[in-house]
Scaffold this motif. Structure first.
Motif, short mmCIF file in Angstrom:
data_model
loop_
_atom_site.label_atom_id
_atom_site.label_comp_id
_atom_site.label_asym_id
_atom_site.label_seq_id
_atom_site.Cartn_x
_atom_site.Cartn_y
_atom_site.Cartn_z
N PHE B 204 0.83 -1.21 0.00
CA PHE B 204 0.00 0.00 0.00
C PHE B 204 0.87 1.27 0.00
O PHE B 204 0.67 2.18 -0.79
CB PHE B 204 -0.95 -0.01 1.21
CG PHE B 204 -1.73 1.27 1.37
CD1 PHE B 204 -2.66 1.64 0.42
CD2 PHE B 204 -1.52 2.09 2.47
CE1 PHE B 204 -3.38 2.82 0.56
CE2 PHE B 204 -2.24 3.28 2.61
CZ PHE B 204 -3.17 3.64 1.66
N GLY B 205 1.87 1.29 0.89
CA GLY B 205 2.77 2.45 0.95
C GLY B 205 3.50 2.64 -0.37
O GLY B 205 3.62 3.75 -0.87
N ARG B 206 3.98 1.54 -0.93
CA ARG B 206 4.71 1.60 -2.19
C ARG B 206 3.81 2.12 -3.29
O ARG B 206 4.20 2.95 -4.11
CB ARG B 206 5.21 0.19 -2.51
CG ARG B 206 6.17 0.05 -3.64
CD ARG B 206 7.54 0.65 -3.41
NE ARG B 206 8.42 0.01 -2.45
CZ ARG B 206 9.14 -1.09 -2.69
NH1 ARG B 206 9.07 -1.69 -3.84
NH2 ARG B 206 9.94 -1.57 -1.77
N HIS B 207 2.56 1.65 -3.28
CA HIS B 207 1.61 2.10 -4.31
C HIS B 207 1.29 3.58 -4.17
O HIS B 207 1.15 4.29 -5.16
CB HIS B 207 0.33 1.27 -4.24
CG HIS B 207 0.51 -0.12 -4.80
ND1 HIS B 207 -0.42 -1.13 -4.62
CD2 HIS B 207 1.50 -0.65 -5.52
CE1 HIS B 207 0.02 -2.22 -5.22
NE2 HIS B 207 1.18 -1.96 -5.77
N CYS B 208 1.17 4.05 -2.91
CA CYS B 208 0.90 5.48 -2.70
C CYS B 208 2.01 6.32 -3.33
O CYS B 208 1.76 7.29 -4.04
CB CYS B 208 0.83 5.82 -1.21
SG CYS B 208 -0.68 5.29 -0.42
N ALA B 209 3.27 5.92 -3.06
CA ALA B 209 4.40 6.69 -3.59
C ALA B 209 4.43 6.62 -5.11
O ALA B 209 4.68 7.63 -5.78
CB ALA B 209 5.71 6.17 -2.99
N ALA B 210 4.14 5.44 -5.66
CA ALA B 210 4.15 5.29 -7.11
C ALA B 210 3.09 6.19 -7.74
O ALA B 210 3.32 6.87 -8.73
CB ALA B 210 3.90 3.83 -7.49
N LEU B 211 1.92 6.19 -7.13
CA LEU B 211 0.80 6.98 -7.63
C LEU B 211 1.12 8.47 -7.59
O LEU B 211 0.84 9.21 -8.53
CB LEU B 211 -0.39 6.68 -6.71
CG LEU B 211 -1.74 7.28 -6.97
CD1 LEU B 211 -2.15 6.98 -8.37
CD2 LEU B 211 -2.74 6.68 -6.00
N GLU B 215 1.13 8.92 -11.94
CA GLU B 215 -0.10 8.14 -11.94
C GLU B 215 -0.17 7.20 -13.14
O GLU B 215 -0.64 6.07 -13.03
CB GLU B 215 -1.31 9.08 -11.94
CG GLU B 215 -2.61 8.33 -11.85
CD GLU B 215 -3.81 9.24 -11.64
OE1 GLU B 215 -3.63 10.39 -11.23
OE2 GLU B 215 -4.93 8.76 -11.89
N GLN B 216 0.32 7.67 -14.30
CA GLN B 216 0.28 6.84 -15.51
C GLN B 216 1.09 5.56 -15.32
O GLN B 216 0.64 4.47 -15.65
CB GLN B 216 0.86 7.62 -16.69
CG GLN B 216 -0.05 8.69 -17.22
CD GLN B 216 -1.22 8.13 -17.97
OE1 GLN B 216 -1.22 6.97 -18.36
NE2 GLN B 216 -2.24 8.93 -18.16
N VAL B 217 2.31 5.73 -14.79
CA VAL B 217 3.16 4.55 -14.60
C VAL B 217 2.46 3.58 -13.65
O VAL B 217 2.44 2.37 -13.89
CB VAL B 217 4.54 4.95 -14.04
CG1 VAL B 217 5.36 3.72 -13.71
CG2 VAL B 217 5.28 5.83 -15.03
N ALA B 218 1.87 4.11 -12.59
CA ALA B 218 1.18 3.25 -11.64
C ALA B 218 0.06 2.49 -12.34
O ALA B 218 -0.09 1.28 -12.18
CB ALA B 218 0.63 4.08 -10.49
N LYS B 219 -0.70 3.19 -13.16
CA LYS B 219 -1.82 2.56 -13.87
C LYS B 219 -1.31 1.45 -14.79
O LYS B 219 -1.86 0.36 -14.82
CB LYS B 219 -2.54 3.64 -14.68
CG LYS B 219 -3.77 3.18 -15.40
CD LYS B 219 -4.41 4.36 -16.14
CE LYS B 219 -5.17 3.86 -17.34
NZ LYS B 219 -5.49 4.95 -18.29
N TYR B 220 -0.24 1.75 -15.53
CA TYR B 220 0.31 0.77 -16.45
C TYR B 220 0.97 -0.39 -15.71
O TYR B 220 1.30 -1.40 -16.31
CB TYR B 220 1.31 1.43 -17.41
CG TYR B 220 0.65 2.08 -18.59
CD1 TYR B 220 -0.10 3.24 -18.42
CD2 TYR B 220 0.74 1.55 -19.87
CE1 TYR B 220 -0.74 3.84 -19.48
CE2 TYR B 220 0.11 2.15 -20.95
CZ TYR B 220 -0.63 3.29 -20.74
OH TYR B 220 -1.27 3.89 -21.80
N SER B 221 1.24 -0.21 -14.42
CA SER B 221 1.87 -1.28 -13.64
C SER B 221 0.83 -2.05 -12.84
O SER B 221 1.15 -2.61 -11.80
CB SER B 221 2.93 -0.71 -12.71
OG SER B 221 3.88 0.01 -13.44
#
Lengths: 499, 334
Positions: B204-211, B215-221
């Protein structure tokens, strides 16, 4: 003729790391001097030193034969040296005119003299054979037109030296032709042009002289005439290059991916195709044909209707995660904006897609670390240190990291969009070998590419798209540039119907 | 496209962070030394407990705010939300006395109401931001006004007070503790530790930072972008509920002026702690240090009579701006 700008024995270090070892480079009026080398060979550093963005650690710069030191890029600009970046330095929200005159606006009393600026902008753009309205905002322009605006800005500032950092990396074939014509024209007007590109055919076509760098060292400078593409590639890589493309895998008979009647509103109409196990399927077409949109629709990145079946089972629409869990992954063409978190560490990038494999509740940092070690060796990622951020990797190594990240999800089907955009020939060959190895392992690969030789060299079957729908399919010996182009442009359909 | 170069610059700077991260800690140590030298009472048990217990409300909220900001969002509504949750909690408890009587069940029920109200308020913000796609600043600016006004309306312009007996029974939740440590301090410490673990060690923490980073990279990942974004607001809402649970027993009342400017204090603490305002990088322990710095300034001004306590806000303001300037200095030095 004497050089306008010359670098003599230029070296440059970043901290303890020496990235340039005594590079010589000169630019003569009315010539295109190409600078080529693999990613990390020191091209960017050389260009930045010539453009005043960096100062040399040792060695000297000569401007019109006199030693010179640029404090910053402004001073270089005043001396008529302009660098055109791969990533444009344009203000997206401003108009073409506003960008062209940014920082040197024309005034009439207290106010801006828009009319004079627009007229001059129009004249500049017309000289480049680029017919856009100076009042258009940059964000509404296509990428090649933005490139033209960058060039117009350089000319508008009376550039004597133009430094072009891979100007065609984002252009299609036709747009490239237009750009190369413009460069010819600038050259005939007496400008000196430093040109870099990974596309060696362009170099062969446009350059008068070629300088090759390898690992920060000057390898050779010679006339472009008689310097074959193959010889250039070998000089860059420093070894003999065997055949660029590996042998093609045939593929089994069983279908792993079945796309039926997929429609992405406004982009793709009713696309159907199948992919077999162990096959490399190429997707060709002109830019804007809807290839990327189709792939993004398949993996759930765009709203789409129609069915996508993996191993006969329909996957949930609109969910990238569901696609990944079904073994279907997509590797984006836009690695900087959509593929990697440039400001984050290698590890964080590597494991983002398959993070759940490293613990549902608590991330196992030890396992992540091992994964990075493995990725670095498996994919031959050249890293200065393991704690560096992804953005400081060279383009080719970023692409390898992106591949490693995608493969960590252990997919069965990999869709790779523009696998080698903006990367050098040595790395290209590694990526081709890697794609072939995937297919040999029984995985299935879709390669979307705008470079026809790439599609032809890799794929055993090619689907051609044109204007949002599938315009034809070719396999085996029938895959030729001519056949692909005819279908992509809609000529092939007619012959297909009559046959 | 200019964004790309900006992230790259920031990226280079990111590697220097260990040194940079020490800044807020050094400031905190300096404040403690300053406080101790100005007033011998500063390090007394009473004063330390008082400072920590009073920082707990903002602190608990600021931990949640760290996640929201790291994921590239912002929440301006938390102060009003706290007032609203407190109001609802008090009304609900008063209404339940005839059924439950004054005792543990009433307190537990009240706490439940507060948590649920917080979660619901956070969910509304989250839905509007993540699903409807309205900018976080606008949504929470709106809900800030709505919650504030609803509280005033519930109190009919006055104050909502908890039943006298219930108040007496509930008081120990703020004033008592175990082993001499007050409950609010214990709760704050637990929230901070769990928050730090969640930020650094969980997907969750990692995803927050990625987002927050892209945001695009997070979505594509394959990151469920909407869900993660919504979760940050719900988490923050829940923590606002928790902070309110600790706050209500202190005064036993709520009014339209409860929790005024808490949102800005919470955001200030997050920024002082080194979390990047535009998202992509968050540090929960930094936020805790930030909260402590802000409360210590207040406390020192009150204890020492060199500078008027009325200047508290001005000094805190200078600290916030200074913190950001120092972060930027590191960037340009690169």
């Amino acid at each position: 003729m004497s050089a306008i700008l010359e670098a003599r024995g230029v070296t440059r270090s970043f901290g303890p790391i020496k990235v340039l070892h005594g590079v010589d480079f000169s630019l003569v009026p009315g010539e295109v001097h190409a600078l080529i080398g693999e990613n990390g060979a020191g091209k960017s550093t050389t260009m930045k030193i010539l453009g005043g963005y960096l100062s040399p650690t040792d060695g000297e710069l000569l401007l019109d034969g006199k030693p010179v030191r640029f404090a910053d890029q402004k001073e270089a600009e005043e001396a008529g040296i302009l660098m055109i970046h791969q990533e444009f330095n344009l203000a997206m929200q401003l108009t073409v005119e506003e960008n062209l005159f940014l920082g040197r606006e024309k005034r009439k009393g207290l106010f801006l003299d828009h009319k004079a600026m627009q007229d001059e902008a129009r004249t500049l753009l017309e000289r480049l054979d680029c017919h856009i309205d100076p009042r258009t905002r940059i964000r509404d322009l296509s990428v090649p037109n933005r490139q033209m605006v960058e060039i117009a800005r350089a000319i508008g500032r009376n550039a004597r030296v133009l430094i072009m950092d891979e100007p065609t990396a984002v252009l299609t074939g036709r747009e490239t032709d237009v750009l190369l014509d413009q460069i010819e024209r600038l050259k005939s007007q007496g400008a000196a042009i430093l040109y870099t590109s990974h596309k060696l055919d362009e170099i062969a076509r446009i350059a008068d002289r070629v300088t090759v760098l390898r690992d920060g060292a000057h390898i050779t400078t010679r006339a472009a005439e008689g310097f074959t593409e193959h010889a250039m590639a070998e000089a860059m890589v420093g070894r003999e290059l065997s055949d660029l493309f590996p042998a093609k895998a045939k593929g089994a008979d069983d279908v792993v991916l079945e796309v039926d009647g997929l429609t992405v509103p406004g982009k793709v109409r009713d696309a159907s195709f199948t992919l077999r196990r162990g096959e490399v399927l190429g997707f060709a077409g002109l830019v804007g044909a809807g290839r990327t949109e189709l792939m993004e629709g398949i993996v759930g990145l765009r709203p789409a209707t129609g069915s996508v079946k993996v191993n006969g089972k329909a996957i949930k629409a609109g969910s990238v995660l569901a696609a990944r869990e079904a073994g279907l992954v997509y590797l984006t063409e836009d690695r900087k904006e959509k593929g990697l978190l440039l400001g984050k560490s290698l590890t964080e990038n590597l494991t983002l897609l398959a993070l759940d494999r490293f613990g549902k509740l608590r991330i196992d940092k030890g396992a992540e670390d091992q994964a990075l070690t493995k990725a670095i060796s498996d994919f031959d990622i050249r890293v200065k240190d393991r704690d560096m951020v992804a953005g400081s990797l060279s383009g080719g190594n970023q692409q390898k990291l992106l591949l490693a990240k995608t493969m960590l999800a252990e997919p069965q089907i990999v869709i790779i969009d523009e696998p080698t955009r903006g990367i050098d020939i040595g790395t290209k060959q590694q990526i081709y070998d890697f794609i072939a190895a995937l297919a040999a392992e029984g995985k299935s690969v879709i390669v979307v590419s705008s470079e026809l030789p790439e599609v032809i060299g890799l794929a055993s079957r090619v689907v051609v798209m044109g204007r949002g729908h599938i315009a034809g399919e070719l396999s085996g010996e029938d895959i030729t540039e001519d056949a692909i182009l005819r279908r992509a442009m809609g000529v092939g359909e007619l012959t297909g119907a009559s046959a | 496209m200019t964004d790309t170069t900006a992230t790259q610059n920031e990226a280079k700077q990111g590697r220097k962070l260990p040194l940079h991260a020490l800044g807020p800690v050094l400031a905190l140590v300096a404040l403690i030394i300053l406080g101790a030298s100005l007033n011998s009472n500063f390090l007394s048990y009473g004063n330390v407990t008082n400072v920590l217990a009073r920082s707990a409300f903002i602190g608990i909220i600021a931990v949640g705010m760290t996640f929201v900001i790291t994921a590239g969002g912002i929440d301006l509504s938390v102060g009003s939300m706290a007032a609203f949750v407190a109001g609802v909690m008090i009304l609900a408890m008063n209404a339940m006395i005839p059924v439950l009587g004054v005792g543990v069940p009433l307190i537990v029920a009240g706490m439940g109401v507060a948590l649920l109200a917080g979660i619901a308020a956070g969910l509304i913000n989250g839905l509007l931001i993540a699903k409807v796609g309205i900018e976080a600043f606008i949504v929470t600016l709106g809900s800030m006004g709505i919650y504030r006004s609803l509280t005033t309306w519930l109190a009919d312009g006055g104050t909502l007070s908890l039943n006298f007996e219930a108040r007496g029974f509930y008081r120990p939740v703020y004033y008592d503790g175990i082993l001499g440590i007050a409950w609010p301090i214990i709760v704050f410490a637990l929230v901070a530790i769990l928050g730090e673990l969640a930020m650094r060690k969980t997907p969750f923490g990692r995803h927050c930072a990625a987002l927050g980073a892209n945001e695009q990279v997070a979505k594509y990942s394959a990151v469920k972008v909407d869900r993660v974004r919504m979760a940050t607001y719900v988490l923050l809402g829940m923590l606002v509920g928790l902070a309110t649970i600790m706050y209500v027993p202190r005064l036993g009342s709520a009014s339209g002026s409860t929790g005024v400017l808490w949102e800005l204090e919470a955001i200030a603490a997050v920024i002082i702690g080194g979390t990047v305002l535009k998202g992509g990088f968050g540090r929960v322990w930094g936020t805790v240090v930030g909260v402590l710095i802000l409360s210590l300034i207040d406390n020192i001004l009150n204890l020492a009579s060199i500078v008027s306590p009325y200047l508290n806000g001005a000094i805190q303001g200078v600290i916030v701006i200074l913190a950001v300037v120092l972060q930027r200095e590191g960037k340009s030095a690169d």
